[in-house]
Scaffold this motif. Sequence first.
Motif, PDB file in Angstrom:
ATOM      1  N   VAL A  97       9.738 -28.147  35.714  1.00 41.01           N
ATOM      2  CA  VAL A  97      10.911 -27.373  35.299  1.00 41.01           C
ATOM      3  C   VAL A  97      12.184 -28.068  35.769  1.00 41.01           C
ATOM      4  CG1 VAL A  97      12.123 -25.180  35.539  1.00 41.01           C
ATOM      5  CG2 VAL A  97       9.641 -25.198  35.252  1.00 41.01           C
ATOM      6  N   LEU A  98      12.157 -28.555  36.990  1.00 42.63           N
ATOM      7  CA  LEU A  98      13.324 -29.264  37.523  1.00 42.63           C
ATOM      8  C   LEU A  98      13.567 -30.558  36.748  1.00 42.63           C
ATOM      9  CD1 LEU A  98      15.482 -29.095  39.703  1.00 42.63           C
ATOM     10  CD2 LEU A  98      13.953 -30.361  41.205  1.00 42.63           C
ATOM     11  N   ALA A  99      12.520 -31.312  36.482  1.00 43.51           N
ATOM     12  CA  ALA A  99      12.661 -32.548  35.710  1.00 43.51           C
ATOM     13  C   ALA A  99      13.146 -32.246  34.294  1.00 43.51           C
ATOM     14  CB  ALA A  99      11.333 -33.297  35.660  1.00 43.51           C
ATOM     15  N   GLY A 100      12.597 -31.210  33.682  1.00 42.54           N
ATOM     16  CA  GLY A 100      13.041 -30.819  32.341  1.00 42.54           C
ATOM     17  C   GLY A 100      14.494 -30.419  32.319  1.00 42.54           C
ATOM     18  N   GLY A 101      14.913 -29.682  33.336  1.00 39.79           N
ATOM     19  CA  GLY A 101      16.321 -29.297  33.430  1.00 39.79           C
ATOM     20  C   GLY A 101      17.228 -30.507  33.593  1.00 39.79           C
ATOM     21  N   LEU A 102      16.785 -31.477  34.382  1.00 38.89           N
ATOM     22  CA  LEU A 102      17.564 -32.702  34.571  1.00 38.89           C
ATOM     23  C   LEU A 102      17.658 -33.487  33.264  1.00 38.89           C
ATOM     24  CD1 LEU A 102      19.062 -34.363  36.703  1.00 38.89           C
ATOM     25  CD2 LEU A 102      16.913 -35.543  37.163  1.00 38.89           C
ATOM     26  N   PHE A 103      16.548 -33.588  32.543  1.00 37.99           N
ATOM     27  CA  PHE A 103      16.562 -34.248  31.238  1.00 37.99           C
ATOM     28  C   PHE A 103      17.529 -33.545  30.281  1.00 37.99           C
ATOM     29  CE2 PHE A 103      12.692 -36.458  32.455  1.00 37.99           C
ATOM     30  CZ  PHE A 103      12.755 -37.635  31.734  1.00 37.99           C
ATOM     31  N   MET A 104      17.474 -32.216  30.268  1.00 41.18           N
ATOM     32  CA  MET A 104      18.368 -31.466  29.374  1.00 41.18           C
ATOM     33  C   MET A 104      19.828 -31.660  29.762  1.00 41.18           C
ATOM     34  SD  MET A 104      16.401 -27.900  28.452  1.00 41.18           S
ATOM     35  CE  MET A 104      15.974 -27.433  30.114  1.00 41.18           C
ATOM     36  N   LEU A 105      20.118 -31.660  31.043  1.00 37.25           N
ATOM     37  CA  LEU A 105      21.491 -31.843  31.508  1.00 37.25           C
ATOM     38  C   LEU A 105      22.031 -33.221  31.138  1.00 37.25           C
ATOM     39  CD1 LEU A 105      23.822 -30.634  33.233  1.00 37.25           C
ATOM     40  CD2 LEU A 105      22.772 -31.783  35.183  1.00 37.25           C
ATOM     41  N   ILE A 106      21.243 -34.263  31.413  1.00 36.18           N
ATOM     42  CA  ILE A 106      21.673 -35.620  31.076  1.00 36.18           C
ATOM     43  C   ILE A 106      21.774 -35.786  29.567  1.00 36.18           C
ATOM     44  CG2 ILE A 106      20.994 -38.059  31.166  1.00 36.18           C
ATOM     45  CD1 ILE A 106      19.776 -37.441  33.939  1.00 36.18           C
ATOM     46  N   VAL A 117      21.869 -39.826  19.451  1.00 36.86           N
ATOM     47  CA  VAL A 117      20.430 -39.725  19.200  1.00 36.86           C
ATOM     48  C   VAL A 117      19.659 -39.755  20.518  1.00 36.86           C
ATOM     49  CG1 VAL A 117      18.456 -40.912  18.147  1.00 36.86           C
ATOM     50  CG2 VAL A 117      20.583 -40.671  16.869  1.00 36.86           C
ATOM     51  N   LEU A 118      20.048 -40.640  21.421  1.00 33.79           N
ATOM     52  CA  LEU A 118      19.386 -40.714  22.715  1.00 33.79           C
ATOM     53  C   LEU A 118      19.551 -39.414  23.503  1.00 33.79           C
ATOM     54  CD1 LEU A 118      17.875 -42.472  24.789  1.00 33.79           C
ATOM     55  CD2 LEU A 118      20.103 -43.179  25.642  1.00 33.79           C
ATOM     56  N   GLY A 119      20.759 -38.849  23.495  1.00 35.52           N
ATOM     57  CA  GLY A 119      21.001 -37.588  24.181  1.00 35.52           C
ATOM     58  C   GLY A 119      20.183 -36.450  23.607  1.00 35.52           C
ATOM     59  N   LEU A 120      20.079 -36.404  22.290  1.00 33.80           N
ATOM     60  CA  LEU A 120      19.271 -35.356  21.656  1.00 33.80           C
ATOM     61  C   LEU A 120      17.790 -35.517  21.990  1.00 33.80           C
ATOM     62  CD1 LEU A 120      21.048 -35.125  18.185  1.00 33.80           C
ATOM     63  CD2 LEU A 120      21.196 -33.503  20.089  1.00 33.80           C
ATOM     64  N   LEU A 121      17.315 -36.761  22.030  1.00 30.05           N
ATOM     65  CA  LEU A 121      15.916 -37.002  22.403  1.00 30.05           C
ATOM     66  C   LEU A 121      15.652 -36.591  23.858  1.00 30.05           C
ATOM     67  CD1 LEU A 121      15.191 -40.436  20.691  1.00 30.05           C
ATOM     68  CD2 LEU A 121      14.143 -38.239  20.153  1.00 30.05           C
ATOM     69  N   LEU A 122      16.567 -36.929  24.744  1.00 30.33           N
ATOM     70  CA  LEU A 122      16.410 -36.526  26.145  1.00 30.33           C
ATOM     71  C   LEU A 122      16.403 -35.006  26.284  1.00 30.33           C
ATOM     72  CD1 LEU A 122      18.663 -39.077  28.065  1.00 30.33           C
ATOM     73  CD2 LEU A 122      16.193 -38.824  28.239  1.00 30.33           C
ATOM     74  N   THR A 123      17.285 -34.350  25.557  1.00 29.58           N
ATOM     75  CA  THR A 123      17.325 -32.890  25.596  1.00 29.58           C
ATOM     76  C   THR A 123      16.016 -32.310  25.077  1.00 29.58           C
ATOM     77  OG1 THR A 123      19.713 -32.960  25.274  1.00 29.58           O
ATOM     78  CG2 THR A 123      18.623 -30.858  24.857  1.00 29.58           C
ATOM     79  N   GLY A 124      15.502 -32.869  23.995  1.00 31.61           N
ATOM     80  CA  GLY A 124      14.226 -32.412  23.442  1.00 31.61           C
ATOM     81  C   GLY A 124      13.066 -32.603  24.403  1.00 31.61           C
ATOM     82  N   ILE A 125      13.042 -33.740  25.087  1.00 28.99           N
ATOM     83  CA  ILE A 125      11.997 -33.984  26.080  1.00 28.99           C
ATOM     84  C   ILE A 125      12.105 -32.970  27.216  1.00 28.99           C
ATOM     85  CG2 ILE A 125      11.231 -35.612  27.865  1.00 28.99           C
ATOM     86  CD1 ILE A 125      11.950 -37.867  25.877  1.00 28.99           C
ATOM     87  N   GLY A 126      13.336 -32.670  27.640  1.00 26.62           N
ATOM     88  CA  GLY A 126      13.544 -31.678  28.694  1.00 26.62           C
ATOM     89  C   GLY A 126      13.058 -30.304  28.289  1.00 26.62           C
ATOM     90  N   VAL A 127      13.379 -29.902  27.073  1.00 24.80           N
ATOM     91  CA  VAL A 127      12.920 -28.599  26.576  1.00 24.80           C
ATOM     92  C   VAL A 127      11.395 -28.566  26.536  1.00 24.80           C
ATOM     93  CG1 VAL A 127      12.866 -27.099  24.539  1.00 24.80           C
ATOM     94  CG2 VAL A 127      15.034 -28.094  25.297  1.00 24.80           C
ATOM     95  N   ALA A 128      10.783 -29.644  26.058  1.00 28.43           N
ATOM     96  CA  ALA A 128       9.322 -29.693  25.986  1.00 28.43           C
ATOM     97  C   ALA A 128       8.689 -29.591  27.372  1.00 28.43           C
ATOM     98  CB  ALA A 128       8.872 -30.981  25.296  1.00 28.43           C
ATOM     99  N   LEU A 129       9.279 -30.255  28.367  1.00 22.02           N
ATOM    100  CA  LEU A 129       8.749 -30.176  29.731  1.00 22.02           C
ATOM    101  C   LEU A 129       8.826 -28.755  30.283  1.00 22.02           C
ATOM    102  CD1 LEU A 129      10.112 -33.407  31.450  1.00 22.02           C
ATOM    103  CD2 LEU A 129       7.723 -32.749  31.216  1.00 22.02           C
TER     104      LEU A 129
END
Length: 151
Positions: free
Chosen positions: A7-16, A43-55
């Motif tokens: 959850v913490l890693a996902g939140g960090l991914f979403m924030l970045i 595109v990179l930011g959207l992918l990172l956000t998507g990975i964070g949401v998935a985590l």
Amino acid sequence: MTKHQDVLAGGLFMLIGAATSLSALGYALGTMRRMGPGYFPLVLGLLLTGIGVALVVQAWRRGRVGTPIEWGSIRPLAFVLGGLAFFGLTLTELGFVLANILFIGVTSYAGREFRWHETLVLSLALTVMAALVFIVGLKLQIPLWPAILGL
């Protein structure tokens, strides 16, 4: 703190990812055929956000949110983030070569084992490869050496 590492890693991914996407909107996006300077960061930011949401969703679905974070895992994060900040703050003053070698040296302390000779060889090899990619190949305007040397 009792939140799970996922959850913490996902939140960090979403924030970045969100910060990267928002900052990319300040640049011209262009089209897929003629990409502007903001296209790739968006595109990179959207992918990172998507990975964070998935985590985060995966952690919630598995019910692993209550697992405590081990405080020993803060050390690698501190060294990696500190190394990145150091690199960014010293790049123009020290030049790419010295800043990158020192960055790799600092971040190598994030691991449990540190061998200075292996780190030195690794940092030299990675610095040469990165200089070839970013400065020679992509022609980025980054000083290779400290300005004081006049090279």
